[in-house]
Design a protein around this motif. Structure first.
Motif, PDB file in Angstrom:
ATOM      1  N   GLY A 104       0.837  -1.208   0.000  1.00 32.03           N
ATOM      2  CA  GLY A 104       0.000   0.000   0.000  1.00 32.03           C
ATOM      3  C   GLY A 104       0.858   1.239   0.000  1.00 32.03           C
ATOM      4  N   THR A 105       1.455   1.502  -1.151  1.00 32.14           N
ATOM      5  CA  THR A 105       2.152   2.790  -1.314  1.00 32.14           C
ATOM      6  C   THR A 105       2.264   3.103  -2.795  1.00 32.14           C
ATOM      7  N   GLU A 106       2.992   4.136  -3.125  1.00 25.37           N
ATOM      8  CA  GLU A 106       2.999   4.684  -4.484  1.00 25.37           C
ATOM      9  C   GLU A 106       3.482   3.672  -5.528  1.00 25.37           C
ATOM     10  N   LEU A 107       2.915   3.780  -6.728  1.00 25.44           N
ATOM     11  CA  LEU A 107       3.123   2.782  -7.774  1.00 25.44           C
ATOM     12  C   LEU A 107       4.575   2.617  -8.239  1.00 25.44           C
ATOM     13  N   ASN A 108       5.299   3.709  -8.393  1.00 21.21           N
ATOM     14  CA  ASN A 108       6.676   3.585  -8.892  1.00 21.21           C
ATOM     15  C   ASN A 108       7.524   2.750  -7.951  1.00 21.21           C
ATOM     16  N   LEU A 109       7.311   2.923  -6.665  1.00 24.10           N
ATOM     17  CA  LEU A 109       8.068   2.142  -5.683  1.00 24.10           C
ATOM     18  C   LEU A 109       7.673   0.664  -5.763  1.00 24.10           C
ATOM     19  N   VAL A 110       6.374   0.405  -5.885  1.00 25.90           N
ATOM     20  CA  VAL A 110       5.908  -0.987  -5.928  1.00 25.90           C
ATOM     21  C   VAL A 110       6.472  -1.685  -7.175  1.00 25.90           C
ATOM     22  N   GLU A 111       6.461  -0.986  -8.294  1.00 31.06           N
ATOM     23  CA  GLU A 111       6.981  -1.601  -9.525  1.00 31.06           C
ATOM     24  C   GLU A 111       8.482  -1.872  -9.411  1.00 31.06           C
ATOM     25  N   ARG A 112       9.187  -0.959  -8.741  1.00 29.09           N
ATOM     26  CA  ARG A 112      10.634  -1.151  -8.572  1.00 29.09           C
ATOM     27  C   ARG A 112      10.904  -2.371  -7.685  1.00 29.09           C
ATOM     28  N   LEU A 113      10.095  -2.527  -6.645  1.00 32.27           N
ATOM     29  CA  LEU A 113      10.266  -3.696  -5.755  1.00 32.27           C
ATOM     30  C   LEU A 113      10.118  -4.986  -6.560  1.00 32.27           C
TER      31      LEU A 113
ATOM     32  N   VAL B  75      -4.878   2.183 -11.187  1.00 34.16           N
ATOM     33  CA  VAL B  75      -3.487   2.623 -11.259  1.00 34.16           C
ATOM     34  C   VAL B  75      -3.422   4.105 -10.932  1.00 34.16           C
ATOM     35  N   CYS B  76      -2.656   4.430  -9.909  1.00 31.70           N
ATOM     36  CA  CYS B  76      -2.580   5.844  -9.538  1.00 31.70           C
ATOM     37  C   CYS B  76      -1.205   6.112  -8.938  1.00 31.70           C
ATOM     38  N   MET B  77      -0.502   7.067  -9.515  1.00 28.53           N
ATOM     39  CA  MET B  77       0.801   7.399  -8.938  1.00 28.53           C
ATOM     40  C   MET B  77       0.753   8.799  -8.356  1.00 28.53           C
ATOM     41  N   CYS B  78       1.803   9.167  -7.665  1.00 27.20           N
ATOM     42  CA  CYS B  78       1.845  10.529  -7.132  1.00 27.20           C
ATOM     43  C   CYS B  78       2.192  11.451  -8.305  1.00 27.20           C
ATOM     44  N   SER B  79       1.180  12.206  -8.756  1.00 25.11           N
ATOM     45  CA  SER B  79       1.358  12.982  -9.985  1.00 25.11           C
ATOM     46  C   SER B  79       2.389  14.101  -9.812  1.00 25.11           C
ATOM     47  N   THR B  80       2.595  14.547  -8.569  1.00 24.35           N
ATOM     48  CA  THR B  80       3.570  15.630  -8.388  1.00 24.35           C
ATOM     49  C   THR B  80       5.000  15.082  -8.371  1.00 24.35           C
ATOM     50  N   MET B  81       5.200  13.915  -7.751  1.00 22.33           N
ATOM     51  CA  MET B  81       6.517  13.262  -7.841  1.00 22.33           C
ATOM     52  C   MET B  81       6.862  13.007  -9.313  1.00 22.33           C
ATOM     53  N   PHE B  82       5.840  12.650 -10.079  1.00 22.30           N
ATOM     54  CA  PHE B  82       6.020  12.278 -11.486  1.00 22.30           C
ATOM     55  C   PHE B  82       6.428  13.476 -12.353  1.00 22.30           C
ATOM     56  N   ARG B  83       6.275  14.671 -11.802  1.00 23.08           N
ATOM     57  CA  ARG B  83       6.621  15.863 -12.606  1.00 23.08           C
ATOM     58  C   ARG B  83       8.114  15.952 -12.874  1.00 23.08           C
ATOM     59  N   ILE B  84       8.907  15.331 -11.995  1.00 22.92           N
ATOM     60  CA  ILE B  84      10.348  15.349 -12.238  1.00 22.92           C
ATOM     61  C   ILE B  84      10.635  14.316 -13.325  1.00 22.92           C
ATOM     62  N   ASP B  85      10.920  14.812 -14.514  1.00 21.69           N
ATOM     63  CA  ASP B  85      11.153  13.893 -15.628  1.00 21.69           C
ATOM     64  C   ASP B  85      12.580  14.084 -16.155  1.00 21.69           C
ATOM     65  N   PRO B  86      13.037  13.187 -17.037  1.00 28.17           N
ATOM     66  CA  PRO B  86      14.418  13.299 -17.542  1.00 28.17           C
ATOM     67  C   PRO B  86      14.671  14.637 -18.242  1.00 28.17           C
ATOM     68  N   GLN B  87      13.634  15.201 -18.852  1.00 31.29           N
ATOM     69  CA  GLN B  87      13.798  16.477 -19.560  1.00 31.29           C
ATOM     70  C   GLN B  87      14.158  17.596 -18.569  1.00 31.29           C
ATOM     71  N   HIS B  88      13.407  17.675 -17.468  1.00 28.92           N
ATOM     72  CA  HIS B  88      13.715  18.708 -16.463  1.00 28.92           C
ATOM     73  C   HIS B  88      15.067  18.458 -15.803  1.00 28.92           C
ATOM     74  N   LEU B  89      15.388  17.179 -15.604  1.00 29.44           N
ATOM     75  CA  LEU B  89      16.668  16.884 -14.951  1.00 29.44           C
ATOM     76  C   LEU B  89      17.827  17.274 -15.881  1.00 29.44           C
ATOM     77  N   ALA B  90      17.707  16.942 -17.155  1.00 27.75           N
ATOM     78  CA  ALA B  90      18.770  17.310 -18.118  1.00 27.75           C
ATOM     79  C   ALA B  90      18.910  18.828 -18.184  1.00 27.75           C
ATOM     80  N   TRP B  91      17.787  19.517 -18.228  1.00 30.12           N
ATOM     81  CA  TRP B  91      17.787  20.996 -18.278  1.00 30.12           C
ATOM     82  C   TRP B  91      18.508  21.583 -17.063  1.00 30.12           C
ATOM     83  N   THR B  92      18.142  21.063 -15.900  1.00 34.70           N
ATOM     84  CA  THR B  92      18.735  21.556 -14.654  1.00 34.70           C
ATOM     85  C   THR B  92      20.242  21.338 -14.642  1.00 34.70           C
TER      86      THR B  92
END
Ligand code: 13P
Ligand code: SF4
Length: 366
Positions: A287-296, A314-331
């Motif tokens: 019982g926690t966020e989807l990305n973590l469960v899939e990684r497990l 299926v529901c993930m934390c939409s705000t955590m999901f905002r950090i994407d490779p595009q923003h990370l590369a930009w930063t």
């Protein structure tokens, strides 16, 4: 379209593979000047670039201990604020997408908490009788409020230690913003449910009577996490019917009923550790966020373990999901050119008071 090759719009056109290569190159160029901290709910394409990963408590400690000039936080806004508060003034904290907030954190504002404090003063002197405890999932000004009023911060890992600390000082606690973490922790400490009342911030006196406030030990803010409140006891029952030997593990932001039906309850770091240490072949309902469960699921597949998401939706934390490779590369590419984008900087007066509450927490944490 802008002519600046380092503008965000340029990066939004890149695909994930291009970003992957550019993130690696920028990390290499930045070397020890950079540390990337990643929360366990980050998507895989971002998570794999983190130098360190963790839950909120572990990441706070890592930020405090880091020597890097740039701390890039792949998580949500309140986490980056904590990193800024606990790091040195010459360190720079960056959140790749400023829209990565936390909807639960937004359920408590300084104005609403100050109003509650002043309404409570009609019943008793809050500074003499109530310790304000803010879950780390809250804005810096609420941590500062706790710092000023003899209060403290908690995370999902140390909530019990923090509540015990609080009750040693004053007989009541005002716990915000997550009612579930407060209730689940209070219950495990043996506090009577009748003495845990919910403060509805949209109603006068929180919708409570003076008598209920006087009898209460924990006043729970009416906040919740929309991701964790999706999980239901019926999901656990249905799963157990199919797999009676399965184990259930939940985050304490889940409802009381879900936590009561779970074999284990704890932070994201605890969930990973518990699954890692379980016997080969164990089947988990998580019982926690989807990305973590899939990684497990991927991480422990070789040991014959499986991790199932608790909700059929299926529901993930939409705000955590905002950090994407595009923003990370930009930063990172901007930082490599000594151009700081998306800096998170808590005003010094707020940071000083918030640090008091955070340091109290770090002292009582296991
Ligand atoms: P953890 O501190 O357990 O990682 O939890 C953070 C969070 O936001 C859970 O929803
Ligand atoms: Fe906030 Fe919930 Fe997302 Fe955690 S999962 S960051 S509490 S919205």
């Amino acid at each position: 379209m802008t002519g600046d090759p380092f503008a965000l719009q340029t990066y939004s056109l890149l695909d994930d593979e291009d970003c992957e290569a550019r993130i690696r190159a920028a990390k290499e160029a930045l070397g020890e000047r950079l540390v990337i901290l990643g929360h366990h709910y980050q998507r895989e394409e971002v998570y794999r670039h983190a130098d360190y990963t963790g839950d909120s408590l572990k990441l706070s400690r890592l930020a405090a201990a880091s020597h890097a000039r740039y701390i890039v936080f792949c998580g949500v806004h309140f986490m980056a604020e904590v990193a800024d508060i606990l790091s040195r003034p010459d360190q720079i904290v960056v959140l790749p997408d400023l829209a990565a907030g936390c909807s639960m954190a937004d359920m408590a504002s300084l104005a609403k908490v100050e109003r509650a404090w002043s309404e409570l003063s009609a019943v008793l002197d809050p500074d003499a009788h109530i310790t304000p405890v803010t879950y780390i999932n809250s804005a810096a000004d609420l941590k500062a409020f706790c710092g000023r009023h003899g209060g403290i911060v908690c995370t999902s890992t140390n909530a019990r230690d923090v509540l015990e600390w609080s009750f040693r000082r004053r007989e009541k606690v005002l716990f915000f913003p997550d009612q579930h973490l407060g209730r689940n922790t209070g219950h495990r400490m043996g506090i009577d449910p009748e003495q845990m009342v919910v403060w509805d911030f949209d109603r006068p006196l929180g919708g409570l009577t003076e008598a209920r406030i006087r009898a209460a030990r924990i006043i729970l803010w009416k906040g919740f996490c929309s991701v964790h409140q999706m999980f239901r006891p019926a999901h656990i029952d249905a799963f157990k019917e199919r797999f009676p030997d399965a184990k259930v593990i939940s985050h304490p932001e889940c409802s009381f009923e879900v936590c009561e039906k779970s074999d284990f309850v704890g932070s994201t770091e605890f969930i990973i550790k518990t699954v890692a240490e379980s016997a080969p072949g164990t089947r988990w309902l998580v019982g926690t966020e989807l990305n973590l469960v899939e990684r497990l699921n991927t991480q422990f597949r070789d040991e014959g373990k499986s991790a199932h998401f608790m909700s059929p939706t299926v529901c993930m934390c939409s705000t955590m999901f905002r950090i994407d490779p595009q923003h990370l590369a930009w930063t990172l590419e901007n930082l490599a050119r000594d151009r700081v984008v998306n800096r998170i900087q808590v005003p010094p007066a707020t940071a000083d008071q918030a640090r008091v509450a955070l340091e109290r927490m770090l002292k009582v944490s296991p």
